[in-house]
Motif scaffolding. Structure first.
Motif, PDB file in Angstrom:
ATOM      1  N   ALA A 180       0.846  -1.210   0.000  1.00 15.82           N
ATOM      2  CA  ALA A 180       0.000   0.000   0.000  1.00 15.82           C
ATOM      3  C   ALA A 180       0.876   1.252   0.000  1.00 15.82           C
ATOM      4  CB  ALA A 180      -0.930  -0.005   1.208  1.00 15.82           C
ATOM      5  N   LYS A 181       1.933   1.258   0.829  1.00 12.31           N
ATOM      6  CA  LYS A 181       2.820   2.430   0.905  1.00 12.31           C
ATOM      7  C   LYS A 181       3.480   2.707  -0.450  1.00 12.31           C
ATOM      8  CE  LYS A 181       4.301   2.097   5.652  1.00 12.31           C
ATOM      9  NZ  LYS A 181       5.409   1.552   6.428  1.00 12.31           N
ATOM     10  N   LEU A 182       3.911   1.625  -1.107  1.00 11.20           N
ATOM     11  CA  LEU A 182       4.559   1.790  -2.416  1.00 11.20           C
ATOM     12  C   LEU A 182       3.566   2.314  -3.451  1.00 11.20           C
ATOM     13  CD1 LEU A 182       6.826  -1.386  -2.814  1.00 11.20           C
ATOM     14  CD2 LEU A 182       7.569   0.970  -2.549  1.00 11.20           C
ATOM     15  N   LEU A 183       2.371   1.716  -3.477  1.00 12.84           N
ATOM     16  CA  LEU A 183       1.371   2.102  -4.491  1.00 12.84           C
ATOM     17  C   LEU A 183       0.901   3.541  -4.309  1.00 12.84           C
ATOM     18  CD1 LEU A 183      -0.911  -1.080  -4.741  1.00 12.84           C
ATOM     19  CD2 LEU A 183       1.087  -0.495  -6.102  1.00 12.84           C
ATOM     20  N   ALA A 184       1.014   4.062  -3.094  1.00 11.27           N
ATOM     21  CA  ALA A 184       0.544   5.427  -2.824  1.00 11.27           C
ATOM     22  C   ALA A 184       1.537   6.476  -3.328  1.00 11.27           C
ATOM     23  CB  ALA A 184       0.326   5.608  -1.324  1.00 11.27           C
ATOM     24  N   SER A 185       2.761   6.049  -3.647  1.00 10.23           N
ATOM     25  CA  SER A 185       3.816   7.025  -3.968  1.00 10.23           C
ATOM     26  C   SER A 185       3.642   7.639  -5.359  1.00 10.23           C
ATOM     27  CB  SER A 185       5.183   6.348  -3.894  1.00 10.23           C
ATOM     28  OG  SER A 185       6.163   7.210  -4.394  1.00 10.23           O
ATOM     29  N   ASP A 187       6.334   9.017  -6.789  1.00  6.00           N
ATOM     30  CA  ASP A 187       7.709   9.211  -7.256  1.00  6.00           C
ATOM     31  C   ASP A 187       8.312   8.048  -8.034  1.00  6.00           C
ATOM     32  OD1 ASP A 187       7.864  11.745  -6.121  1.00  6.00           O
ATOM     33  OD2 ASP A 187       8.251  10.899  -4.154  1.00  6.00           O
ATOM     34  N   MET A 188       7.556   6.949  -8.198  1.00  2.09           N
ATOM     35  CA  MET A 188       8.150   5.793  -8.864  1.00  2.09           C
ATOM     36  C   MET A 188       8.402   6.076 -10.348  1.00  2.09           C
ATOM     37  SD  MET A 188       4.719   3.513  -8.624  1.00  2.09           S
ATOM     38  CE  MET A 188       4.723   3.481  -6.885  1.00  2.09           C
ATOM     39  N   ASN A 189       9.507   5.538 -10.838  1.00  2.00           N
ATOM     40  CA  ASN A 189       9.925   5.775 -12.217  1.00  2.00           C
ATOM     41  C   ASN A 189       9.316   4.699 -13.117  1.00  2.00           C
ATOM     42  OD1 ASN A 189      11.269   6.590 -14.482  1.00  2.00           O
ATOM     43  ND2 ASN A 189      13.268   5.825 -13.845  1.00  2.00           N
ATOM     44  N   ILE A 190       8.119   4.981 -13.652  1.00  3.15           N
ATOM     45  CA  ILE A 190       7.384   3.996 -14.467  1.00  3.15           C
ATOM     46  C   ILE A 190       6.867   4.686 -15.724  1.00  3.15           C
ATOM     47  CG2 ILE A 190       6.640   2.463 -12.606  1.00  3.15           C
ATOM     48  CD1 ILE A 190       3.954   4.181 -12.714  1.00  3.15           C
ATOM     49  N   PRO A 274      -1.970  12.247 -11.923  1.00  2.00           N
ATOM     50  CA  PRO A 274      -0.979  11.333 -12.512  1.00  2.00           C
ATOM     51  C   PRO A 274       0.300  11.276 -11.692  1.00  2.00           C
ATOM     52  CG  PRO A 274      -1.135  13.363 -13.784  1.00  2.00           C
ATOM     53  CD  PRO A 274      -2.177  13.455 -12.718  1.00  2.00           C
ATOM     54  N   ARG A 275       0.951  10.117 -11.720  1.00  2.00           N
ATOM     55  CA  ARG A 275       2.261   9.997 -11.068  1.00  2.00           C
ATOM     56  C   ARG A 275       3.286  10.786 -11.874  1.00  2.00           C
ATOM     57  NH1 ARG A 275       1.317   5.484  -7.425  1.00  2.00           N
ATOM     58  NH2 ARG A 275      -0.371   4.282  -8.345  1.00  2.00           N
ATOM     59  N   LYS A 276       4.310  11.270 -11.176  1.00  7.88           N
ATOM     60  CA  LYS A 276       5.224  12.246 -11.789  1.00  7.88           C
ATOM     61  C   LYS A 276       5.904  11.734 -13.059  1.00  7.88           C
ATOM     62  CE  LYS A 276       6.136  14.521  -7.388  1.00  7.88           C
ATOM     63  NZ  LYS A 276       7.102  14.653  -6.300  1.00  7.88           N
ATOM     64  N   SER A 277       6.249  10.445 -13.087  1.00  8.65           N
ATOM     65  CA  SER A 277       7.030   9.974 -14.252  1.00  8.65           C
ATOM     66  C   SER A 277       6.150   9.680 -15.456  1.00  8.65           C
ATOM     67  CB  SER A 277       7.815   8.716 -13.884  1.00  8.65           C
ATOM     68  OG  SER A 277       6.915   7.665 -13.611  1.00  8.65           O
ATOM     69  N   THR A 278       4.811   9.671 -15.284  1.00 16.35           N
ATOM     70  CA  THR A 278       3.939   9.264 -16.395  1.00 16.35           C
ATOM     71  C   THR A 278       3.423  10.455 -17.207  1.00 16.35           C
ATOM     72  OG1 THR A 278       1.931   9.332 -15.040  1.00 16.35           O
ATOM     73  CG2 THR A 278       3.133   7.255 -15.090  1.00 16.35           C
ATOM     74  N   VAL A 279       3.739  11.683 -16.775  1.00 16.66           N
ATOM     75  CA  VAL A 279       3.129  12.850 -17.436  1.00 16.66           C
ATOM     76  C   VAL A 279       3.928  13.304 -18.664  1.00 16.66           C
ATOM     77  CG1 VAL A 279       2.078  13.722 -15.327  1.00 16.66           C
ATOM     78  CG2 VAL A 279       4.362  14.501 -15.942  1.00 16.66           C
ATOM     79  N   GLY A 280       5.125  12.733 -18.864  1.00 16.46           N
ATOM     80  CA  GLY A 280       5.969  13.183 -19.966  1.00 16.46           C
ATOM     81  C   GLY A 280       6.999  14.180 -19.469  1.00 16.46           C
ATOM     82  N   LYS A 299      15.317  20.192 -20.847  1.00 12.33           N
ATOM     83  CA  LYS A 299      14.089  19.457 -20.486  1.00 12.33           C
ATOM     84  C   LYS A 299      13.911  19.434 -18.975  1.00 12.33           C
ATOM     85  CE  LYS A 299      15.891  14.769 -20.150  1.00 12.33           C
ATOM     86  NZ  LYS A 299      15.878  13.393 -20.605  1.00 12.33           N
ATOM     87  N   TYR A 300      12.637  19.386 -18.580  1.00 17.25           N
ATOM     88  CA  TYR A 300      12.273  19.361 -17.157  1.00 17.25           C
ATOM     89  C   TYR A 300      11.531  18.061 -16.864  1.00 17.25           C
ATOM     90  CZ  TYR A 300       9.663  20.456 -12.868  1.00 17.25           C
ATOM     91  OH  TYR A 300       9.127  20.424 -11.602  1.00 17.25           O
ATOM     92  N   GLU A 301      11.988  17.357 -15.818  1.00 15.07           N
ATOM     93  CA  GLU A 301      11.286  16.145 -15.385  1.00 15.07           C
ATOM     94  C   GLU A 301      10.686  16.395 -14.011  1.00 15.07           C
ATOM     95  OE1 GLU A 301      13.103  12.237 -16.632  1.00 15.07           O
ATOM     96  OE2 GLU A 301      14.790  13.589 -16.986  1.00 15.07           O
ATOM     97  N   LEU A 302       9.407  16.120 -13.911  1.00 14.88           N
ATOM     98  CA  LEU A 302       8.670  16.414 -12.686  1.00 14.88           C
ATOM     99  C   LEU A 302       9.191  15.579 -11.509  1.00 14.88           C
ATOM    100  CD1 LEU A 302       6.276  17.934 -11.479  1.00 14.88           C
ATOM    101  CD2 LEU A 302       4.771  16.121 -12.278  1.00 14.88           C
ATOM    102  N   ARG A 303       9.569  14.333 -11.780  1.00 11.44           N
ATOM    103  CA  ARG A 303       9.964  13.424 -10.693  1.00 11.44           C
ATOM    104  C   ARG A 303      11.239  13.902 -10.011  1.00 11.44           C
ATOM    105  NH1 ARG A 303      12.662   8.816  -9.980  1.00 11.44           N
ATOM    106  NH2 ARG A 303      13.548   8.934 -12.045  1.00 11.44           N
ATOM    107  N   THR A 304      12.161  14.444 -10.812  1.00  9.52           N
ATOM    108  CA  THR A 304      13.425  14.908 -10.229  1.00  9.52           C
ATOM    109  C   THR A 304      13.390  16.412  -9.945  1.00  9.52           C
ATOM    110  OG1 THR A 304      14.296  15.252 -12.453  1.00  9.52           O
ATOM    111  CG2 THR A 304      14.791  13.141 -11.418  1.00  9.52           C
TER     112      THR A 304
END
Length: 568
Positions: A180-185, A187-190, A274-280, A299-304
């Motif tokens: 559950a903790k992982l799925l709530a994040s 920040d995962m790079n997917i 959306p999760r940060k890595s999935t928005v482009g 380029k700007y990445e939301l996750r980093t």
């Protein structure tokens, strides 16, 4: 005469080292020891003075008025004997062998004994050992031991390498609460949300009988409304979900989100974020800078939350347009400082290569560029002599430019955006003044229609759309009679259903020639000019809270950069 007297100090060079060597010798021969530590079935004699000098835990025990201060034997509950013996030897020698098979025992014992240097060394050792097959275990061990730095590094490693982590045994053996903790994040790079759903299903099937009861609780952490409709339809037919009412409710909620796009503003929830890595990725291309023309792309990445330089244009372009077709950047028109251009080049972010495309019929700078239902449109601008109301369309299949209907007004430094299958041209300059007027183009009728005017005149305006609304951001208003521009920090929103503009929260500063783009569920205002400087600051707007927030700055201050999102 009295003899002259002088004081002198003698400093032995290796006093501490020699002394500790002697103490270690006493330890080996069990001489002068005044305490025995008992761990399991092991008895370890030692000297209170040495233990107290190195360990705050023992110092507190032996110098305070507690029972252990007087006891000859101290029982060390739950401590691994070999780890304790290694750390007692460390107290005398300052040396410790770190190995993969003893590191966790050493770290937990060092935490108990408050040996901060040893804790730090063990954490550094574990950081070097991180791998997709062990990072979840190291992360949870660090959490249990209160090693915040190690926990942070292991967590970041897990998030960065999430695609490999979910293929490992450690992931399949996690308890439901940890899943559950992982799925709530966020920040995962997917690459997409489907990945996370598939990882959850693999985890459930690993022990179906026990884990089925947790499915609906865990499915609530999946951003189902962001899955493709056909994926949701397949889920509905999946036996795992069919018999679970809570799962069905979640699938229905996601279906509604797809079926009723006009209700999306009311259907917002943590599942629609959306999760940060999935928005482009945001690309900021070119623009005017202190050197009179930036050719760089960053380029700007939301996750980093970081901007990084990625490429350079083949030459200087100012007041050009950029659009994204098939995940490639098309750079259109502009001027090179001397002449206005009709040339078009295409950048492929995957291969990092440029190619030259057929040119437009008209030379244009200050144009707007957007993609609508496949083709790309080049709107208005200035040809070096006059302000333009003409519009050209690039047909990717035929690979050629054709004219479509002209706008009612010539517009340069115009903002363009696509909303509900129509192309909007917002503000700009017509030669005599900046414009409040807005018009929209319907590709099916090949006609432009006037819309409600904005409350402010805006040249150099940034325009983008979100959830059925059009946003006009920043810009300048320079009346023909007065050459000093009034710059704008204001933002207004257009609702095509009511044909009305409404003011929303202003930016933190005025920005003329601002780059504007949607990334995920937020609007980004990138760079621009504030009357004095080319800005490197970037802020993001959350339409749901009506608030602007500063994000990471550009590497280079720039105005008139074209900002677009690419799904990589």
């Amino acid at each position: 005469m009295e003899p002259c007297t002088s004081d002198e100090f003698f400093q032995a060079l290796n006093h501490a080292e020699q002394t500790f060597k002697k103490m270690e010798n006493y330890l080996r021969h069990k001489q002068l020891c005044d305490v025995v530590l008992v761990a399991g079935d092991r008895r370890i004699p030692a000297h209170r003075l040495v233990l107290s000098s190195v360990s705050d835990y023992f110092a507190a025990m032996f110098t305070n008025d507690v029972r252990e201060a007087r006891q000859e034997e101290i029982k060390m509950e739950g401590v691994e004997p070999n780890a304790l013996w290694a750390l007692v030897q460390y107290a005398y020698t300052g040396r410790l062998e770190l190995k993969e098979d003893n590191i966790e025992c050493l770290l937990s014992t060092a935490c108990l004994l408050q040996l901060s240097q040893v804790v730090e060394a063990c954490c550094k050792f574990l950081m070097k050992q991180l791998h997709p097959s062990n990072c979840l275990g190291i992360r949870s061990f660090a959490d249990a031991q209160g090693c915040t730095d190690l926990h942070k590094v292991a967590h970041n490693y897990t998030m960065e390498n999430f695609m490999e982590v979910i293929r490992n045994q450690e992931f399949l053996l996690l308890p439901a609460a940890e899943i559950a903790k992982l799925l709530a994040s966020d920040d995962m790079n997917i690459p997409n949300e489907e990945t996370i759903l598939n990882a959850l299903l693999t985890w459930v099937r690993h022990d179906l009988e026990q884990r089925r009861k947790d499915l609906s609780k865990l499915l609530a952490y999946i951003r189902l409304p962001l899955l493709a409709p056909q994926f949701l339809a397949d889920m509905e037919n999946n036996a795992l979900f069919r018999d679970d009412i809570e799962c069905q409710k979640l699938i229905m909620e996601a279906m509604k989100y797809h079926l009723l796009p006009e209700r999306r503003p009311m259907l917002q929830s943590p599942r629609t974020k959306p999760r940060k890595s999935t928005v482009g990725v945001l690309f900021a291309v070119g623009g005017m800078d202190a050197t009179k023309g930036a050719t760089s792309i960053e380029k700007y990445e939301l996750r980093t939350n970081m901007w990084t330089p990625v490429a350079n244009m083949n030459g200087r372009r100012l007041q050009f347009g950029v659009a994204v077709l098939d995940d490639k950047l098309y750079v259109v028109g502009g001027r090179d400082g001397l002449k206005t251009l009709n040339t078009v080049e295409c950048y492929n972010p995957r291969t990092k290569t440029w190619s030259v495309m057929p040119p437009m019929s008209t030379h244009r700078h200050g144009l707007g560029v957007a993609v609508l239902e496949g083709p790309m449109y080049a709107v208005g601008g200035h040809d070096g002599w006059s302000y333009l109301n003409t519009v050209e369309r690039w047909d990717p299949q035929a690979r050629q430019w054709n004219f479509v209907a002209s706008m009612s007004t010539p517009r340069s430094t115009v903002g363009v955006a696509i909303l509900n299958g129509k192309l909007y041209a917002v503000g700009g300059r017509d030669g005599s003044s900046c414009l409040k007027s807005v018009e929209c183009f319907d590709p099916h009728t090949n006609k432009w229609t006037l819309c409600a005017q904005m409350s402010k005149r805006r040249g150099g305006v940034g325009v983008t759309t979100w959830n059925g609304f059009l946003y006009a951001i920043g810009g300048h208003d320079a009346p023909a009679s007065n050459l000093t521009s009034r710059l704008s920090d204001s933002v207004e929103r257009y609702d095509p259903k009511t044909d009305m503009w409404t003011a929303v929260a202003s930016m933190s500063i005025s920005r003329d020639a601002v780059g504007v783009c949607l990334l995920g569920d937020k609007l980004y205002a990138v760079g621009g000019h504030d009357g004095q400087t080319y800005l490197n600051t970037v802020e993001s707007y959350d339409p749901q809270t009506n608030e602007w927030t500063q994000v990471a700055p550009l590497c280079l201050g720039r105005a008139g950069a074209c900002v677009v999102t690419v799904k990589l």
